[in-house]
Design a protein around this motif. Sequence first.
Motif, mmCIF file in Angstrom:
data_model
loop_
_atom_site.group_PDB
_atom_site.id
_atom_site.type_symbol
_atom_site.label_atom_id
_atom_site.label_comp_id
_atom_site.label_asym_id
_atom_site.label_seq_id
_atom_site.Cartn_x
_atom_site.Cartn_y
_atom_site.Cartn_z
ATOM 1 N N LYS A 30 0.829 -1.207 0.000
ATOM 2 C CA LYS A 30 0.000 0.000 0.000
ATOM 3 C C LYS A 30 0.862 1.254 0.000
ATOM 4 C CE LYS A 30 -4.316 -1.521 1.971
ATOM 5 N NZ LYS A 30 -5.354 -1.175 2.912
ATOM 6 N N CYS A 31 0.349 2.290 -0.625
ATOM 7 C CA CYS A 31 1.018 3.580 -0.661
ATOM 8 C C CYS A 31 0.933 4.235 0.715
ATOM 9 C CB CYS A 31 0.349 4.468 -1.706
ATOM 10 S SG CYS A 31 0.933 6.170 -1.729
ATOM 11 N N ILE A 38 -0.593 -0.282 -4.507
ATOM 12 C CA ILE A 38 0.199 0.118 -5.664
ATOM 13 C C ILE A 38 0.151 -1.030 -6.666
ATOM 14 C CG2 ILE A 38 2.507 0.719 -6.484
ATOM 15 C CD1 ILE A 38 3.036 1.896 -3.671
ATOM 16 N N CYS A 44 -0.697 4.389 -7.970
ATOM 17 C CA CYS A 44 -1.712 4.351 -6.908
ATOM 18 C C CYS A 44 -2.669 5.521 -7.157
ATOM 19 C CB CYS A 44 -1.052 4.447 -5.546
ATOM 20 S SG CYS A 44 -0.123 5.967 -5.309
ATOM 21 N N SER A 48 1.690 9.302 -6.270
ATOM 22 C CA SER A 48 3.024 9.433 -5.700
ATOM 23 C C SER A 48 3.798 8.114 -5.735
ATOM 24 C CB SER A 48 2.947 9.926 -4.252
ATOM 25 O OG SER A 48 2.500 8.883 -3.405
ATOM 26 N N SER A 49 3.084 7.009 -5.875
ATOM 27 C CA SER A 49 3.679 5.675 -5.854
ATOM 28 C C SER A 49 4.500 5.411 -4.620
ATOM 29 C CB SER A 49 4.538 5.459 -7.103
ATOM 30 O OG SER A 49 3.776 5.636 -8.268
ATOM 31 N N GLY A 50 4.139 6.068 -3.530
ATOM 32 C CA GLY A 50 4.810 5.854 -2.265
ATOM 33 C C GLY A 50 6.074 6.668 -2.073
ATOM 34 N N ASP A 51 6.364 7.552 -3.013
ATOM 35 C CA ASP A 51 7.582 8.376 -2.898
ATOM 36 C C ASP A 51 7.428 9.481 -1.876
ATOM 37 O OD1 ASP A 51 8.783 6.845 -4.831
ATOM 38 O OD2 ASP A 51 8.174 8.178 -6.458
#
Length: 51
Positions: A30-31, A38, A44, A48-51
């Motif tokens: 998960k993000c 994701i 997502c 941000s794709s978790g960034d």
Amino acid sequence: MEKKREIPIEIDDHFKLFGKEPWEVDYGEKCPVCDVRIDEYGFCSCGSSGD
């Protein structure tokens, strides 16, 4: 034997765009930003794709 299509190929926009049905997408973690899974392409909901 191939699974019967739920949506006719002529109007299946998801299949036209991505080459697969929505239930065939693989998801990972998960993000941390939006808390949505994701997908296999690194996308997502918030982008941000978790960034």
